[in-house]
Scaffold this motif. Structure first.
Motif, mmCIF file in Angstrom:
data_model
loop_
_atom_site.group_PDB
_atom_site.id
_atom_site.type_symbol
_atom_site.label_atom_id
_atom_site.label_comp_id
_atom_site.label_asym_id
_atom_site.label_seq_id
_atom_site.Cartn_x
_atom_site.Cartn_y
_atom_site.Cartn_z
ATOM 1 N N ALA A 35 -1.894 -23.576 -11.832
ATOM 2 C CA ALA A 35 -1.383 -23.468 -13.288
ATOM 3 C C ALA A 35 -1.343 -21.948 -13.689
ATOM 4 N N THR A 36 -1.069 -21.785 -14.924
ATOM 5 C CA THR A 36 -0.898 -20.554 -15.409
ATOM 6 C C THR A 36 -2.066 -20.146 -16.388
ATOM 7 N N LYS A 37 -2.781 -18.968 -16.086
ATOM 8 C CA LYS A 37 -3.837 -18.584 -16.967
ATOM 9 C C LYS A 37 -3.534 -18.496 -18.283
ATOM 10 N N SER A 38 -2.314 -17.896 -18.680
ATOM 11 C CA SER A 38 -2.194 -17.692 -20.240
ATOM 12 C C SER A 38 -1.834 -19.173 -20.718
ATOM 13 N N ILE A 39 -1.385 -20.135 -20.415
ATOM 14 C CA ILE A 39 -1.309 -21.149 -21.025
ATOM 15 C C ILE A 39 -2.562 -21.727 -21.171
ATOM 16 N N LEU A 40 -3.458 -21.723 -20.431
ATOM 17 C CA LEU A 40 -4.851 -22.416 -20.671
ATOM 18 C C LEU A 40 -5.683 -21.387 -21.577
ATOM 19 N N THR A 41 -5.546 -20.363 -21.711
ATOM 20 C CA THR A 41 -6.376 -19.680 -22.423
ATOM 21 C C THR A 41 -5.776 -19.261 -23.937
ATOM 22 N N HIS A 43 -4.915 -22.189 -25.192
ATOM 23 C CA HIS A 43 -5.244 -23.620 -25.623
ATOM 24 C C HIS A 43 -6.816 -23.872 -25.730
ATOM 25 N N SER A 44 -7.658 -22.954 -25.014
ATOM 26 C CA SER A 44 -8.985 -22.984 -24.838
ATOM 27 C C SER A 44 -9.782 -21.757 -24.899
ATOM 28 N N PRO A 45 -10.751 -21.745 -26.120
ATOM 29 C CA PRO A 45 -11.642 -20.646 -25.980
ATOM 30 C C PRO A 45 -12.555 -20.445 -24.640
ATOM 31 N N PHE A 46 -12.781 -21.612 -24.004
ATOM 32 C CA PHE A 46 -13.593 -21.501 -22.968
ATOM 33 C C PHE A 46 -12.755 -20.596 -21.826
ATOM 34 N N PHE A 47 -11.572 -21.028 -21.596
ATOM 35 C CA PHE A 47 -10.844 -20.492 -20.586
ATOM 36 C C PHE A 47 -10.351 -19.052 -21.072
ATOM 37 N N ALA A 48 -10.183 -18.765 -22.334
ATOM 38 C CA ALA A 48 -9.864 -17.363 -22.833
ATOM 39 C C ALA A 48 -11.270 -16.440 -22.533
ATOM 40 N N LYS A 49 -12.547 -17.001 -22.690
ATOM 41 C CA LYS A 49 -13.698 -16.190 -22.238
ATOM 42 C C LYS A 49 -13.793 -15.968 -20.824
ATOM 43 N N HIS A 50 -13.420 -17.021 -20.153
ATOM 44 C CA HIS A 50 -13.728 -16.920 -18.648
ATOM 45 C C HIS A 50 -12.805 -16.023 -17.940
ATOM 46 N N PHE A 51 -11.653 -15.743 -18.399
ATOM 47 C CA PHE A 51 -10.609 -15.021 -17.709
ATOM 48 C C PHE A 51 -10.442 -13.503 -18.525
ATOM 49 N N VAL A 52 -11.434 -13.384 -19.650
ATOM 50 C CA VAL A 52 -11.064 -12.233 -20.222
ATOM 51 C C VAL A 52 -11.036 -10.915 -19.616
ATOM 52 N N ILE A 74 -5.376 -32.380 -18.599
ATOM 53 C CA ILE A 74 -5.540 -31.425 -19.498
ATOM 54 C C ILE A 74 -4.388 -30.417 -19.223
ATOM 55 N N LEU A 75 -3.919 -30.170 -18.073
ATOM 56 C CA LEU A 75 -2.687 -29.604 -17.991
ATOM 57 C C LEU A 75 -1.656 -30.007 -18.441
ATOM 58 N N HIS A 76 -1.302 -31.292 -18.654
ATOM 59 C CA HIS A 76 -0.140 -32.019 -19.368
ATOM 60 C C HIS A 76 -0.307 -31.726 -20.718
ATOM 61 N N LEU A 77 -1.463 -32.098 -21.427
ATOM 62 C CA LEU A 77 -1.505 -31.709 -22.827
ATOM 63 C C LEU A 77 -1.281 -30.385 -23.083
ATOM 64 N N CYS A 78 -1.395 -29.318 -22.387
ATOM 65 C CA CYS A 78 -1.176 -27.911 -22.675
ATOM 66 C C CYS A 78 0.226 -27.605 -22.206
ATOM 67 N N MET A 107 -11.562 -27.587 -26.382
ATOM 68 C CA MET A 107 -9.981 -28.215 -26.616
ATOM 69 C C MET A 107 -9.934 -29.128 -27.573
ATOM 70 N N MET A 108 -11.173 -29.842 -27.935
ATOM 71 C CA MET A 108 -11.169 -31.194 -28.696
ATOM 72 C C MET A 108 -10.462 -31.220 -29.937
ATOM 73 N N GLU A 109 -10.665 -29.987 -30.767
ATOM 74 C CA GLU A 109 -10.325 -30.002 -32.118
ATOM 75 C C GLU A 109 -8.787 -30.132 -32.181
ATOM 76 N N TRP A 110 -7.989 -29.501 -31.198
ATOM 77 C CA TRP A 110 -6.372 -29.788 -31.411
ATOM 78 C C TRP A 110 -5.988 -31.065 -30.559
ATOM 79 N N ALA A 111 -6.688 -31.132 -29.450
ATOM 80 C CA ALA A 111 -6.342 -32.029 -28.590
ATOM 81 C C ALA A 111 -6.346 -33.561 -29.114
#
Length: 333
Positions: A35-41, A43-52, A74-78, A107-111
């Motif tokens: 995957a690509t980190k920028s796409i996950l971050t 869409h997800s505050p969790f991954f944004a904090k994980h890869f900060v 999850i990757l398809h959703l993003c 990610m639940m709020e938007w997903a």
């Protein structure tokens, strides 16, 4: 519902690294997804904090506690493949742990809204009403939940092993079952008001019976009337079929279309057959192929298929109206 089959290239985008790949996700069942980190971050505050603190140029490995089905969904959703992968995503949402994973990764709020649109546009409410109802309760989709409960009336209640019971509260399942039985009772009471006994005093409990009979109906030459009735448009007590000499006293009036028809005695088996079916499937409908074909085969020659279908349509409309009046009572809805 069987697992969906997707084109190979849909999954290839996550199973084969590309020039943009800077993240590999190792799932709990030891599958590597790229995957690509920028796409996950984004869409997800969790991954944004994980890869900060990570540089975008550093290849990173993330060990997920979810299996490949949930992480791939999850990757398809993003990604832009969301539309093509809808069957796969919904399968993971209904039968997998996707909802738990979405909550974990914030990610639940938007997903949830994306999933709602997918479910509403899919055949799940019609083909898997109980599972759709379960999903609707978990995500608080009242309109989809009510649609699923309505569609469930087309099927017999399931017995034996019901996997969905592990995903729903006892109170919610009781509400679902109780709605089904109240609809079955309403359908049975409606059909019991049909003229199946042959008594001249039998009336149609749920149909508006128009009195006196209109001139247009008295001109129907399929039936004969006493002369004084035809002259004065008074209510006939017994109307005899000219072809089979059977008597009819049942008048059907469709309040929505204004159609008026006599119900020939040869249609009594239709009502009796439907009455035996509605407790299993309240929405089986009088137009159910096996019931309708059996009726057509036994009908009086005076009753053409078009006439019978018109009468059945009137009764079907009325039966649906009766069932629509039954409310699904679920806590919080």
């Amino acid at each position: 519902m069987s697992s969906p089959q997707l084109n190979t290239h849909i999954h290839d985008i996550f199973e084969i690294p590309s020039a943009e790949t800077d993240l590999v996700i190792r799932t709990s069942d030891n599958v590597r997804l790229y995957a690509t980190k920028s796409i996950l971050t984004c869409h997800s505050p969790f991954f944004a904090k994980h890869f900060v603190d990570d540089s975008q140029n550093v290849f990173h490995e993330f060990k997920a506690k979810q299996d490949c089905r949930d992480m791939r969904a999850i990757l398809h959703l993003c990604s832009p493949t969301k539309g093509a992968a809808t069957p796969y995503i919904l399968e993971a949402a209904f039968w997998g742990s996707l909802l738990f994973a979405l909550r974990k990764y914030e990610m639940m709020e938007w997903a949830k809204e994306s999933l709602r649109d997918m479910v509403a546009a899919s055949e799940w409410p019609r083909k898997e009403p109980l599972m759709t109802f379960v999903m609707a309760r978990r995500c608080d989709w009242e309109d989809i939940g009510r649609t699923a409960a309505w569609e469930s009336l087309r099927f017999p209640l399931r017995t034996g092993s019901i996997p969905e019971l592990g995903l729903i509260t006892g109170l919610d399942y009781h509400s679902f079952i109780e709605y089904f039985w109240r609809c079955a009772d309403a359908a049975r009471d409606f059909l019991k008001g049909m003229p199946v006994t042959g008594r001249t005093d039998c009336e149609l409990l749920s149909l508006e019976v128009k009195r006196p009979f209109p001139e247009s109906l008295l001109n129907d030459r399929s039936f004969s009337y006493p002369e004084e009735v035809a002259c004065k448009c008074q209510e006939p007590q017994r109307i005899k079929c000219e072809r089979c000499s059977e008597f009819s006293d049942a008048l059907l009036f469709n309040k929505r279309t204004g159609e008026i028809r006599f119900m020939h005695p040869c249609l009594r088996p239709l009502i009796q057959r439907a009455l035996s079916e509605v407790e299993r499937c309240p929405r089986i409908g009088l137009f159910h192929e096996s019931i309708l074909q059996d009726t057509l085969a036994r009908a009086c020659p005076s009753q053409t298929p078009e006439m019978i279908q018109t009468i059945v349509s009137i009764l079907d409309d009325e039966l649906e109206s009766v069932l629509r009046s039954v409310e699904l009572e679920v806590e919080g809805w």
